[in-house]
Structures are given as structure tokens and as C-alpha cells.
Motif scaffolding. Structure first.
Motif, PDB file in Angstrom:
ATOM      1  N   GLU A   1      -3.620 -10.314  -4.265  1.00 37.72           N
ATOM      2  CA  GLU A   1      -4.791  -9.447  -4.385  1.00 37.72           C
ATOM      3  C   GLU A   1      -4.316  -8.017  -4.116  1.00 37.72           C
ATOM      4  OE1 GLU A   1      -8.031 -10.471  -5.215  1.00 37.72           O
ATOM      5  OE2 GLU A   1      -7.008 -12.366  -5.648  1.00 37.72           O
ATOM      6  N   GLY A   4      -4.930  -4.307  -3.856  1.00 40.61           N
ATOM      7  CA  GLY A   4      -6.033  -3.387  -3.656  1.00 40.61           C
ATOM      8  C   GLY A   4      -5.726  -1.998  -4.178  1.00 40.61           C
ATOM      9  N   SER A  10      -2.013   0.598  -4.404  1.00 40.16           N
ATOM     10  CA  SER A  10      -0.967  -0.367  -4.067  1.00 40.16           C
ATOM     11  C   SER A  10      -0.013  -0.512  -5.241  1.00 40.16           C
ATOM     12  CB  SER A  10      -1.565  -1.729  -3.699  1.00 40.16           C
ATOM     13  OG  SER A  10      -2.117  -2.372  -4.846  1.00 40.16           O
ATOM     14  N   GLU A  38       0.845  -1.193   0.000  1.00 41.33           N
ATOM     15  CA  GLU A  38       0.000   0.000   0.000  1.00 41.33           C
ATOM     16  C   GLU A  38       0.882   1.245   0.000  1.00 41.33           C
ATOM     17  OE1 GLU A  38      -3.416  -0.103   2.713  1.00 41.33           O
ATOM     18  OE2 GLU A  38      -2.878  -2.199   3.109  1.00 41.33           O
ATOM     19  N   THR A  91      -9.566  -3.523  -7.198  1.00 36.73           N
ATOM     20  CA  THR A  91      -8.664  -4.565  -6.719  1.00 36.73           C
ATOM     21  C   THR A  91      -8.322  -5.479  -7.883  1.00 36.73           C
ATOM     22  OG1 THR A  91      -9.583  -4.516  -4.480  1.00 36.73           O
ATOM     23  CG2 THR A  91      -8.376  -6.494  -5.117  1.00 36.73           C
ATOM     24  N   SER A 110      -6.400  -8.949  -9.194  1.00 39.46           N
ATOM     25  CA  SER A 110      -5.809 -10.238  -8.875  1.00 39.46           C
ATOM     26  C   SER A 110      -4.636 -10.474  -9.828  1.00 39.46           C
ATOM     27  CB  SER A 110      -6.855 -11.348  -9.022  1.00 39.46           C
ATOM     28  OG  SER A 110      -6.287 -12.614  -8.754  1.00 39.46           O
TER      29      SER A 110
END
Length: 274
Positions: free
Chosen positions: A224, A226, A229, A9, A213, A215
Motif C-alpha cells: 500500500e 501512500g 512514496s 516515504e 494511495t 495498491s
């Protein structure tokens, strides 16, 4: 060195305070690029311009910042991108009462800022005894007295207005923007975009997730990622991506510039057409 795939993040990466405490700065790198994340408080004054021999890509994510390049100032609204050519004198400051978040892209990695990424795994330890030339802004605030630009065509580009192509049956829109040694792709993905076929690159790739988000499947290890990030995909690692529950905006950062993507940046000023 094998590193567990991780989405970091932006606001939780190690950071320092600079420019009198008005800016919080953190860093994240690939083999060929260093990104700095700069959170700028309202009220920061104009600092004296500086320059360096490499170019700089400036992504304004939040807020409005003023950039001054070679004595000319202009506004950079949220979700805009600018390239500052190597050796151009430049500086910047926030406008209004909203905090600014901007991301600067330096390729090759800016040596005097590499310490910001010392926390990252997967890279050799930096030689701290090496003498590194610094290109810091001069802490000597003064008022701007140059020219204001109102026509910023071919200077400031809004992300949404970048020339783009539509792929995957209309479920993926992609645009690109380049510097001398790096190229960014902007990838707007519909929530029902199917998982991509695995691809790999000889150089590593940084994936910035701005919205939604994502993948990211790296050779069977799924991350994953988000909103707000960043994830590094190592060189020669097959990876596939898919939205995880909603629409996604992801920015991929490549260095060196992939030859197959240059065709999407021919609209940019400042580069010769091969």
C-alpha cells in the motif's frame, strides 16, 4: 538478493544537508536510474553553474524554483518538468518564501551521488575505493546577470498540460516525458479504476506516488503505497496496480527507455524522430 517489497516515504529516507545547510538531499535508485530528492529552504542563493555529460530531468513538486541553463533563467512552477541536456551549464535556486521540493532524475545512475542510495537493499555493495568524478555545484554564491526567459514553450512543461491519452474507459489518463536514457509516465487514476492486468518489464521500474494511495501487487505481495512514496518493482516481476480508496497520481520511471512508449514523447524538443 530477494527484497521485501516496500513503499518508502520521501521525507523519511536517509538524507544529508548540502549547500550550506539550505538543501536536504536523499536518494533512491533502480538499476538504470538514480533519483535525488531535494528539499530547498527559502533564501538559498544562486550557486555557480556546473555541468555533466549526461542529461538531467527536473521535477518541481512544491514551491517555485528558478533554473538557469546556459546563461538563461526561467521559473519552474509547482508540478512542472524540465530536461537539462548533457553538458549544459546549469544551476538553480528557490523563489519566494515557500520551501521547494524537487526530484532530479539521472540515467544512468549518477556515480558521485550513488552513496545516497547505499541504504537501499537489493543492490551489490558499492566499491568505495573507486575514484569517482564529482560534478558538484561550486559553493560560491553570486547574483544572476544573464537573460530571463518569459517564453518557456518547449522548455518548461506543466504535468497537467502534457499531451496525454485516455485509457480504461476514461478512468486512466497517461502522459510521458523522456530523457536520453529514461522515460517517465504520469498516470492519473480515477478512484474507481479497476485493478490493472499484471505486467512485467525486463528492467526494474520505480513508482512514485504523488497523490492518493496506490495498491501495488507484486507477484502476490501487496504494498500500500501512500502519498509521497516510492516503490521499486524488480526486473521481470509481474505487478498490478489499483487506487486504494481515492484518485491517484503516480509517476513511473523506466530506464532504459521502453520503445513502446516513445510515441507518447514525440512532442518533446531535443530528440530525433525515428
Amino acid at each position: 538478493m530477494t527484497v521485501e517489497p516496500t513503499a518508502h516515504e520521501w521525507d523519511k529516507m536517509p538524507s544529508i544537508e548540502v549547500l550550506g545547510g539550505y538543501m536536504k538531499r536523499s536518494g533512491f535508485r533502480s538499476d538504470g536510474t538514480l533519483l535525488t530528492f531535494n528539499s530547498i529552504r527559502p533564501g538559498m542563493k544562486r550557486w555557480e553553474p556546473h555541468h555533466h555529460p549526461f542529461d538531467q530531468i527536473v521535477l518541481t513538486v512544491d514551491g517555485i524554483q528558478i533554473l538557469e541553463v546556459e546563461g538563461k533563467a526561467f521559473e519552474c512552477p509547482p508540478r512542472s518538468i524540465v530536461r537539462i541536456a548533457g553538458d549544459d551549464f546549469h544551476t538553480g535556486w528557490p523563489k519566494g518564501d515557500r520551501q521547494v521540493l524537487n526530484i532530479d532524475v539521472f540515467s544512468p545512475p549518477r556515480a558521485d551521488y550513488l552513496f545516497l542510495a547505499d541504504w537501499q537493499e537489493g543492490f551489490p555493495a558499492r566499491d568505495k575505493s573507486q575514484d569517482v568524478h564529482a560534478y558538484h555545484q561550486t559553493p560560491n554564491a553570486s547574483e544572476f546577470s544573464g537573460n530571463w526567459l518569459t517564453d518557456t514553450k518547449d522548455i518548461v512543461y506543466l504535468w497537467d498540460d502534457l499531451p496525454s491519452v485516455t485509457l480504461a474507459g476514461g478512468k486512466l489518463r497517461q502522459a510521458a516525458f523522456r530523457g536520453d536514457d529514461s522515460l517517465l509516465t504520469f498516470n492519473w487514476m480515477a478512484k474507481d479504476l479497476p485493478k490493472s492486468a499484471p505486467v512485467s518489464h525486463p528492467s526494474d521500474v520505480l513508482i512514485l506516488v504523488v497523490d492518493g494511495t496506490l495498491s501495488i501487487d507484486m507477484a502476490g505481495q501487496v504494498v500500500e503505497a501512500g502519498p509521497r512514496s516510492i516503490t521499486r518493482v524488480p526486473p521481470n516481476t509481474p505487478y498490478a496496480v489499483a487506487p486504494a480508496g481515492g484518485a491517484v497520481l503516480a509517476i513511473n520511471v523506466f530506464s532504459p527507455v521502453p520503445a513502446e512508449l516513445v510515441k507518447h514523447t514525440l512532442y518533446q524538443a531535443g530528440f530525433e524522430v525515428a
